[in-house]
Scaffold this motif. Sequence first.
Motif, short mmCIF file in Angstrom:
data_model
loop_
_atom_site.label_atom_id
_atom_site.label_comp_id
_atom_site.label_asym_id
_atom_site.label_seq_id
_atom_site.Cartn_x
_atom_site.Cartn_y
_atom_site.Cartn_z
N TYR A 286 0.83 -1.22 0.00
CA TYR A 286 0.00 0.00 0.00
C TYR A 286 0.86 1.26 0.00
O TYR A 286 0.66 2.16 -0.79
N SER A 287 1.82 1.31 0.92
CA SER A 287 2.61 2.53 1.05
C SER A 287 3.84 2.48 0.16
O SER A 287 4.45 3.51 -0.11
N MET B 217 -3.41 -10.52 6.61
CA MET B 217 -4.31 -9.40 6.35
C MET B 217 -3.62 -8.36 5.48
O MET B 217 -2.48 -7.98 5.74
N GLY B 218 -4.33 -7.94 4.45
CA GLY B 218 -3.79 -6.90 3.59
C GLY B 218 -2.99 -7.45 2.42
O GLY B 218 -2.53 -6.70 1.58
N GLY B 219 -2.85 -8.76 2.38
CA GLY B 219 -2.12 -9.36 1.27
C GLY B 219 -2.84 -9.20 -0.06
O GLY B 219 -2.22 -9.28 -1.12
N ARG B 220 -4.14 -8.94 0.01
CA ARG B 220 -4.89 -8.63 -1.21
C ARG B 220 -5.67 -7.36 -0.96
O ARG B 220 -6.24 -7.17 0.13
N ASN C 252 -11.30 1.09 5.56
CA ASN C 252 -12.21 0.81 4.46
C ASN C 252 -12.16 1.99 3.51
O ASN C 252 -12.74 3.04 3.79
N PRO C 253 -11.44 1.83 2.39
CA PRO C 253 -11.28 2.96 1.47
C PRO C 253 -12.61 3.44 0.88
O PRO C 253 -12.66 4.54 0.33
N ASP D 228 -5.26 0.88 3.62
CA ASP D 228 -5.04 0.36 4.97
C ASP D 228 -4.92 1.46 6.02
O ASP D 228 -4.74 1.18 7.20
N LEU D 229 -5.02 2.71 5.57
CA LEU D 229 -5.03 3.82 6.53
C LEU D 229 -6.39 4.53 6.55
O LEU D 229 -6.56 5.54 7.23
N SER D 230 -7.35 4.01 5.80
CA SER D 230 -8.67 4.64 5.73
C SER D 230 -9.48 4.32 6.97
O SER D 230 -10.45 3.58 6.94
#
Length: 572
Positions: free
Chosen positions: A57-58, A430-433, A520-521, A536-538
């Motif tokens: 993400y970043s 988590m966050g892998g997709r 949750n974007p 992932d920062l939403s």
Amino acid sequence: GIRINQIGYGKYDHKTAILDSDLFPGQRIPAFYIIALNQNADTVFTGQLHPTGKDIYSGKKNLEADFTKFTKTGHYYLSIPGQGTSYPFTIAVHPFKALLSASLKAYYYNRASMQISDTYGGIWARQEGHPDSMVYIHPSASSSSRPKGAVISAPGGWYDAGDYNKYIVNSGITMNTLFCAFEDYPALFKGTALDIPRASAVLPDILNELLYNLRWMLRMQDPADGGVYHKLSSASFDKMEMPAKDHDKRYVVQKSTAATLDFVSVMANAARILAPYKAHLPGLTDSLQEAAQLAWKWAEANPAVRYDQDAMNKKFNPDITTGAYGDKNLSDEWYLAACSMLQSTLDPKYLTAVQKYTPQHISIPSWSQVAAIGCIYLTKSNFSNLLNETVWNLQKRTQLIALQQQAKQAIIYLADQLIHQVNAGFNTVMGGRKTDFNWGSNSNCANQGWILMEAYRLTGKVDYRQAAISNLDYLLGKNPTGYCFVTGFGSLSPLHPHHRISISDKVEAPVPGWLVGGPNPGRQDGVKGYPSEQADLSYIDNDQAYSVNEVAINWNAPLVYLLAAIEATEPA
Ligand code: G3I
Ligand code: 9MR
């Protein structure tokens, strides 16, 4: 900053924290120190940070502190010179006991139709809300025996979330998740007292709590035909006020196939799970069986009645605008209901349905996707008690074993996919997709953990358990936001959940033990001031931000599962 599991780590478990920051090019990778939380601030462990992969993400390359080798129980924090210190954490053999109890007790705090007493509720004691003894049959739900405008009584149950409505589909997955937790780790739950009012002192507290919602669910069936109302709800979402203040008219709304099949599954499983306590629950297990069978018949006669709220509102008044839980694909609900009926009745007539609806592909559980739960139930029984039954001829037995094997493989296959999808920046599944981040993303994280722990149960392979721990770490603070996402736990945790009770009770601290929805974007609440648009920062700890900061019964349930599974399998 340093992102760490703010609750703790199992003594012999994998232990990692993340430094969420790029170093200057050429800057030397610093060491990290574990410091005891005592007066001397003793340095008890020193390690070297090492780069993780690229965060998807970043784009940053984070650094990881791995202190797995440090196994001395106690209270600590982590320090990285030039980068600051972490929140405190614990190392213990059973670090999640209090959190597990709290995440279950959260359900008690959300009970409808009863007072939360001083004795059990402490500072969160409150008056009774929503007696639900006069619930109107919405025109969408009318039948010859229950014409529109008629009134039924359907008290009890849990509020779904931050709102005060009660939805069968979401209750269904919640009950099933918690049933699975109990069936997989009965000893742990028998030893977990919750400090709640009990229907029976003989029942483990988790079952006492589940019984409260189960009895409400039973009331949601029309005894005349077996169909189950989709929800019990006011016409629109209630004001931000205490439950006792809300006197809006409440309705049971349209029967649906999804609700009816989820109901079948819950009643069938409840009948089996409560059978050992039969003597203490007069008549109940028989009613559960009957309710399940009657509902199954309704579903057979009405195999695809969807809950389409917009279409319904075009036909009937008043408009109903509360949560829809409107599923479009029902084959997974059919599969779950069939697996549950088969396992609980041992009647081979359900074999055909299990076969017919056996999924090609399963995904992590969600309110709309329950096939994985069907698989999980199917793997739980060895069906050995069938072997002498004449109704189970060799052909049927062979079929059953094959279906069970398929279910097992499906879970392991899904778990393998999860293990291979890792967000390298944080080393969490988590966050892998990117699709991991939607409304209720934290529940995706917990549900991934659930599946991984089922695979661990089925295979004993420790990689699954370690991957599940990575997701628990995520939920408890090892994530980009730095929040421990459970109210009342950790050093930085949500103070302003979208939870009507917490907002209006005049108690500063939110009701504890609730997992908030998480990043949750989509940010559908339109709240201003989100710190970032990055998926992932939403996240924002704001009580209007219902698309990221609400709580919900179906989100807490996999957290309960994950905590229980990790606790119960902690190496001694
Ligand atoms: O189905 C589409 C899919 O096709 C599409 O690719 C995807 C892209 O975003 O969206 C999918 O729809 C999402 C839907 O959930 C199904 O998962 C919607 O965007 C999303 O907004 C919707 O969120 C649901 C939300 O209610 C709004 O309806 C959540 O899953 C659900 O947990 C939440 O539940 C609410 C209840 O309605 C009311 N009570 C509180 C509870 C928690 O917030
Ligand atoms: O409070 C409601 C919450 O429980 C739901 O999940 C959410 C989405 O359906 O809706 C919330 O209610 C809001 C409504 O949708 C729009 N007006 C503001 C309401 C409260 O903030």
